[in-house]
Design an enzyme around this catalytic site. Structure first.
Site, PDB file in Angstrom:
ATOM      1  N   LEU A  40       0.812  -1.221   0.000  1.00 25.26           N
ATOM      2  CA  LEU A  40       0.000   0.000   0.000  1.00 25.26           C
ATOM      3  C   LEU A  40       0.842   1.265   0.000  1.00 25.26           C
ATOM      4  O   LEU A  40       0.310   2.365  -0.152  1.00 25.26           O
ATOM      5  CB  LEU A  40      -0.917   0.011   1.241  1.00 25.26           C
ATOM      6  N   TYR A  52       1.732  11.279 -11.763  1.00 25.11           N
ATOM      7  CA  TYR A  52       1.227  10.319 -10.773  1.00 25.11           C
ATOM      8  C   TYR A  52       0.750   9.047 -11.468  1.00 25.11           C
ATOM      9  O   TYR A  52       1.106   7.932 -11.075  1.00 25.11           O
ATOM     10  CB  TYR A  52       0.093  10.950  -9.976  1.00 25.11           C
ATOM     11  N   LYS A  82       2.176   5.104 -11.204  1.00 25.19           N
ATOM     12  CA  LYS A  82       1.335   3.983 -10.802  1.00 25.19           C
ATOM     13  C   LYS A  82       1.336   2.888 -11.878  1.00 25.19           C
ATOM     14  O   LYS A  82       1.392   1.696 -11.567  1.00 25.19           O
ATOM     15  CB  LYS A  82      -0.099   4.470 -10.528  1.00 25.19           C
ATOM     16  N   ASN A 136     -11.269   7.484  -5.900  1.00 21.88           N
ATOM     17  CA  ASN A 136     -10.960   8.420  -4.814  1.00 21.88           C
ATOM     18  C   ASN A 136     -11.459   7.820  -3.502  1.00 21.88           C
ATOM     19  O   ASN A 136     -12.678   7.712  -3.286  1.00 21.88           O
ATOM     20  CB  ASN A 136     -11.646   9.766  -5.069  1.00 21.88           C
ATOM     21  N   PRO A 144     -42.341  17.289  39.619  1.00 26.46           N
ATOM     22  CA  PRO A 144     -43.313  16.506  40.388  1.00 26.46           C
ATOM     23  C   PRO A 144     -44.690  17.174  40.417  1.00 26.46           C
ATOM     24  O   PRO A 144     -44.804  18.396  40.596  1.00 26.46           O
ATOM     25  CB  PRO A 144     -42.687  16.454  41.783  1.00 26.46           C
TER      26      PRO A 144
END
Length: 369
Positions: free
Chosen positions: A53, A103, A107, A132, A281
């Site tokens: 991860l 990015y 990946k 996301n 009460p």
């Protein structure tokens, strides 16, 4: 089973490890950027399954994408090969792997490396292209727009949206973790050649912002989100995880008089309203009836009596109630009713009504029991 989790202190890693422990997995090797590299050898030697991860989302320099998302993957797989460990390897990729940006390219490079590793060693590999992701323990201005919106809106900070009509795909962390545990048991969900999470939702950025703002405002309106919508339920849970630690609580507006108090607790658009009634009460409250509005009374402190009379009858019906034995009393339509505190201390009653109070149409008519 020995389970190696890289990126163990990250958003997905923390949630996965917590649930693995909940399910009884004990031998979890947690590896993160601060873990001594010498442990990587030991973990790669003993691992029976690898959740890879670790990765970089928002580096200071663009070349860090490739170093973090490709370089460490190469090092990890090299260690596994060094120890002839062909255990299954899962890798966390992204739907951006198909896009032409730094990015996405990093990946995709990690994916290709894992595919080559499989062809060379025969080790089972699982490539997950995540949408996301959002949920608890995510980082604002790093993991997801949801985390950023939740963090800022919870702190009254300005949220800027460039294109409110832009559509985004969201995936909740609990669904991710559930799927990863399926993968651990060799039952991954496959779609278009990649592993994926079954449960995803789409929402515009503008809708997302307004929805999270509504969560903040719900403390004033007391209106709960629509929990029948999965995305709304999950986003609300995520929003609460971003509350400042000195703002977990909030005060309610108490309507106080010499008889006691009446305080609305929460309301929904389709499941009614809940209030807390405190009677001193000897005090009697009520003496009214409704055409369609119906209620449920539950005395949770003290003792009293709830009286009913059908408006065209002289017969009075009594239900004696006490916190010693919790009992829900339905208030049927067409009966005038009241509740009297018979004890020596304040009587507290939880009251549910099937519709939020509407001052224009109160459906409440005064008639003594």
């Amino acid at each position: 089973m020995n389970i190696l989790v890289t990126g163990a202190n990250g958003f997905v890693g923390k949630n996965l490890i917590a649930e693995l422990k909940n399910e009884g997995y004990e031998n979890i090797f947690s590896f993160d950027i601060d873990t001594p590299k010498t442990l990587l050898d030991e973990y790669c030697k003993k691992a029976d399954f690898v959740f890879h991860l670790a990765g970089v989302n928002r580096p200071k320099e663009e070349d860090e994408f490739m170093k973090g998302n490709f370089g460490f993957t190469s090092e990890l797989l090299g260690k596994l090969k060094e120890y002839h460990n062909t255990c299954p390897v899962m890798i966390s990729s992204s739907i951006q792997a198909s896009l032409d940006n730094s990015y996405g390219k990093s990946k995709k490079a990690g994916e290709d490396l894992l595919k080559s590793y499989h062809e060379e060693t025969g080790a089972p590999v699982y490539i997950y292209r995540f949408s996301n992701l959002y949920g608890k323990w995510s980082r604002p201005n790093y993991n997801t727009v949801v985390a950023t919106f939740c963090y800022k809106i919870a702190r009254d900070e300005e949220v800027t949206v460039n294109d409110p009509n832009a559509m985004i795909e969201l995936c909740y962390i609990d669904d991710v973790v559930k799927e990863l545990i399926f993968c651990l048991n060799d039952k991954p969900y496959m779609e278009k050649g990649y592993c994926s999470v079954r449960e995803v939702d789409q929402i515009t950025v503008g809708e997302l912002k307004e929805l999270i703002i509504s969560f903040k405002e719900s403390r004033v309106s007391l209106t709960l989100p629509d929990f029948s919508r999965r995305i709304e339920k999950n986003l609300y849970s995520t929003y609460l995880s971003f509350l400042p630690e000195d703002e977990f609580s909030y005060f309610l507006k108490m309507n106080v008089d010499d008889r006691g108090s009446f305080t609305e607790f929460l309301r929904t658009t389709d499941r009614g309203q809940v209030s807390i009634n405190i009677s001193k009460p000897g005090i009697t409250k009520g003496n009214h009836w409704h055409h369609t509005k119906n209620e449920k009374f539950l005395v949770v402190n003290g003792e009293g009596v709830i009286r009913f009379r059908k408006i065209d009858s002289d017969e009075v019906i009594e239900y004696f109630v006490s916190s010693e034995k919790l009992e829900v009393v339905d208030i049927p339509v067409g009966y005038t009713h009241n509740i009297e505190n018979l004890g020596k201390s304040d009587m507290v009653t939880v009251m549910w009504v099937n519709e939020p109070f509407d001052p224009e149409h109160p459906d409440t008519y005064y008639v003594e029991v």
